[in-house]
Design a protein around this motif. Sequence first.
Motif, short mmCIF file in Angstrom:
data_model
loop_
_atom_site.label_atom_id
_atom_site.label_comp_id
_atom_site.label_asym_id
_atom_site.label_seq_id
_atom_site.Cartn_x
_atom_site.Cartn_y
_atom_site.Cartn_z
N LEU A 1 0.85 -1.19 0.00
CA LEU A 1 0.00 0.00 0.00
C LEU A 1 0.88 1.24 0.00
CD1 LEU A 1 -2.78 1.45 0.35
CD2 LEU A 1 -2.37 1.31 2.84
N VAL A 2 0.68 2.11 -0.97
CA VAL A 2 1.34 3.42 -1.00
C VAL A 2 0.35 4.44 -0.45
CG1 VAL A 2 2.33 5.23 -2.47
CG2 VAL A 2 2.81 2.81 -2.95
N VAL A 3 0.79 5.27 0.46
CA VAL A 3 -0.07 6.30 1.06
C VAL A 3 0.32 7.66 0.50
CG1 VAL A 3 -0.85 7.37 3.20
CG2 VAL A 3 -0.29 4.93 3.16
N GLY A 4 -0.58 8.25 -0.28
CA GLY A 4 -0.34 9.58 -0.82
C GLY A 4 -0.07 9.56 -2.32
N LEU A 5 -0.91 10.29 -3.08
CA LEU A 5 -0.72 10.34 -4.53
C LEU A 5 -0.09 11.68 -4.92
CD1 LEU A 5 -1.03 8.93 -7.23
CD2 LEU A 5 -3.33 9.92 -7.43
N GLU B 1 4.93 7.54 -8.94
CA GLU B 1 6.03 6.86 -9.63
C GLU B 1 6.42 5.57 -8.91
OE1 GLU B 1 9.59 8.41 -12.45
OE2 GLU B 1 9.19 9.55 -10.64
N MET B 2 6.29 5.56 -7.59
CA MET B 2 6.58 4.33 -6.85
C MET B 2 5.57 3.23 -7.18
SD MET B 2 7.69 5.85 -3.15
CE MET B 2 9.09 6.96 -3.03
N LEU B 3 4.31 3.60 -7.44
CA LEU B 3 3.33 2.61 -7.86
C LEU B 3 3.77 1.91 -9.14
CD1 LEU B 3 -0.04 4.50 -7.26
CD2 LEU B 3 0.75 2.46 -6.04
N ILE B 4 4.26 2.71 -10.09
CA ILE B 4 4.75 2.13 -11.35
C ILE B 4 5.94 1.21 -11.08
CG2 ILE B 4 5.74 2.64 -13.62
CD1 ILE B 4 4.32 5.36 -13.49
N ASP B 5 6.86 1.68 -10.23
CA ASP B 5 8.06 0.91 -9.93
C ASP B 5 7.71 -0.41 -9.24
OD1 ASP B 5 11.08 0.93 -9.79
OD2 ASP B 5 10.64 0.76 -7.65
N LEU B 6 6.80 -0.35 -8.29
CA LEU B 6 6.38 -1.58 -7.61
C LEU B 6 5.75 -2.56 -8.59
CD1 LEU B 6 4.90 0.11 -4.42
CD2 LEU B 6 6.73 -1.62 -4.41
N GLY C 1 7.00 -6.54 -9.99
CA GLY C 1 6.23 -7.73 -9.66
C GLY C 1 5.45 -7.67 -8.37
N ALA C 2 5.34 -6.49 -7.76
CA ALA C 2 4.52 -6.35 -6.56
C ALA C 2 3.06 -6.14 -6.97
CB ALA C 2 5.02 -5.18 -5.72
N ARG C 3 2.16 -6.19 -5.98
CA ARG C 3 0.75 -5.91 -6.20
C ARG C 3 0.42 -4.62 -5.44
NH1 ARG C 3 1.18 -11.41 -5.31
NH2 ARG C 3 0.75 -11.10 -3.10
N PRO C 4 0.57 -3.48 -6.08
CA PRO C 4 0.41 -2.21 -5.38
C PRO C 4 -1.03 -1.72 -5.33
CG PRO C 4 1.20 -1.79 -7.59
CD PRO C 4 1.08 -3.28 -7.45
N CYS C 5 -1.36 -0.98 -4.29
CA CYS C 5 -2.60 -0.22 -4.19
C CYS C 5 -2.25 1.10 -3.51
CB CYS C 5 -3.67 -0.99 -3.41
SG CYS C 5 -3.20 -1.48 -1.74
N ILE C 6 -3.20 2.04 -3.48
CA ILE C 6 -2.88 3.36 -2.96
C ILE C 6 -4.03 3.92 -2.13
CG2 ILE C 6 -3.68 4.55 -5.06
CD1 ILE C 6 -1.30 6.54 -4.53
N ALA C 7 -3.68 4.64 -1.06
CA ALA C 7 -4.65 5.36 -0.24
C ALA C 7 -4.52 6.84 -0.55
CB ALA C 7 -4.41 5.10 1.24
N GLN D 1 -6.45 0.26 -15.87
CA GLN D 1 -6.35 -1.14 -16.29
C GLN D 1 -6.59 -2.12 -15.16
OE1 GLN D 1 -2.39 -1.22 -17.99
NE2 GLN D 1 -3.11 -0.54 -20.01
N GLY D 2 -6.79 -1.60 -13.95
CA GLY D 2 -7.09 -2.45 -12.81
C GLY D 2 -5.88 -3.02 -12.10
N HIS D 3 -4.69 -2.56 -12.45
CA HIS D 3 -3.48 -3.06 -11.80
C HIS D 3 -3.22 -2.37 -10.45
CE1 HIS D 3 -2.61 -5.23 -15.41
NE2 HIS D 3 -2.47 -4.13 -16.14
N VAL D 4 -3.85 -1.22 -10.23
CA VAL D 4 -3.71 -0.48 -8.97
C VAL D 4 -5.10 -0.09 -8.51
CG1 VAL D 4 -2.86 1.63 -7.87
CG2 VAL D 4 -1.42 0.43 -9.53
N THR D 5 -5.45 -0.47 -7.27
CA THR D 5 -6.73 -0.08 -6.69
C THR D 5 -6.56 1.17 -5.83
OG1 THR D 5 -7.44 -2.40 -6.60
CG2 THR D 5 -8.63 -0.84 -5.21
N VAL D 6 -7.49 2.10 -5.98
CA VAL D 6 -7.45 3.33 -5.20
C VAL D 6 -8.41 3.21 -4.02
CG1 VAL D 6 -7.87 5.82 -5.22
CG2 VAL D 6 -6.90 4.70 -7.24
#
Length: 376
Positions: A169-173, A179-184, A188-194, A276-281
């Motif tokens: 989970l990344v906190v803060g957009l 950019e960290m979401l893209i990197d994760l 091969g990680a499964r990122p999401c963001i708050a 594309q559904g790769h990152v959930t907000v």
Amino acid sequence: MQAPEQTDTLIVGAGPAGLAVAACLKREGRSFVMVERQAQLGHAWRTHYDRLHLHTDKAHSSLPHFKLPPHYPRYPSRQQVVDYLEAYARHFNLHPRCDEAALDARRLSSHWDVTTSQGRYQARSLVVASGYNNEPQIPTWPGQAQFQGQILHSKHYRNGAAFKDKDVLVVGLGNSGGEMLIDLYEHGARPCIAVRSPVNVIPREVMGVPFLTMGILQRNMPARLVDKLNAPITNAIIGDLRPYGLRRPAEGPITQIREQGRVPFIDVGTIQLIKQGHVTVYPNIECFTPDGVMFVDGRQQKVDAVVLATGFRPAVHHWLHTTRDAVDEHGTPRFSGQVVAGQNLYFCGFYISPTGMLREIAMEAKDIAQDIARAA
């Protein structure tokens, strides 16, 4: 007690702002001493995450009197910026005194008295160029102590290799969080963001033209008019993000920068991953659970790690003693690039500019050096 060293100007910080002011002072024929609390110049750029690139284009990001190399790409990488800062220092024969932190600075009648970890200085002028990335902003939530996963601030994030096959989970957009979401994802990680607050999203380029260039052309226009003119283009490129969980603030991006000092999110591929559904907000965090987090809308998500992309504060108030109209309660200078009346005090690199921080630093450094030379 050893007598303080005398200098015309003391510069605190050897990042882009400090180096730019030093180079401009040198061209004005003024003496100075530059101190840097870290072991090397450009420390913040050296320690940012690996994937970082300038979000502003090369053509508008050079420091005064020394261009970025022509072979660099339009958006130089973190390491290329570090290499450029080192070359800049060599070109102007600048030698910051590293491993020397400013501990206390006070205005005494006609000069500044500054104590550092290595000594003491008396200077007619003081230039604070220590940058924004000094004190990480680290929020806390209920239940955090019971969380069994890893929590780290973006200051300590390098790349996503260690998070392969993990839920993160990344906190803060902001620009770092995006950019960290893209990197994760790429590692091969499964990122999401708050995302707690509404956010303005702008493209890095519009039909091949850097958004920064548009900002420069529009810099003398009223902010709300600029936002109104740009909105159709931005909406066509970015689209409606409400179905994906992202709200837009009432103010447009340029208004937000000029009136609130808040930078919009410059998209370099994050929005596509979200669509594309790769990152959930998710919305803001309500609390932590032993194996994840609960959000304010009641949803829960199991995560192995949390990256706090929650920003930094300059925190100059820890050592700089000046008036409250110059620095706020969090240690953030209230203005940048001009003298504090009656104090021979200057801040460089603290204005959040819609046309790019490095471009703003270059202009501020020239103005500061010329003002110091005139006053002398």
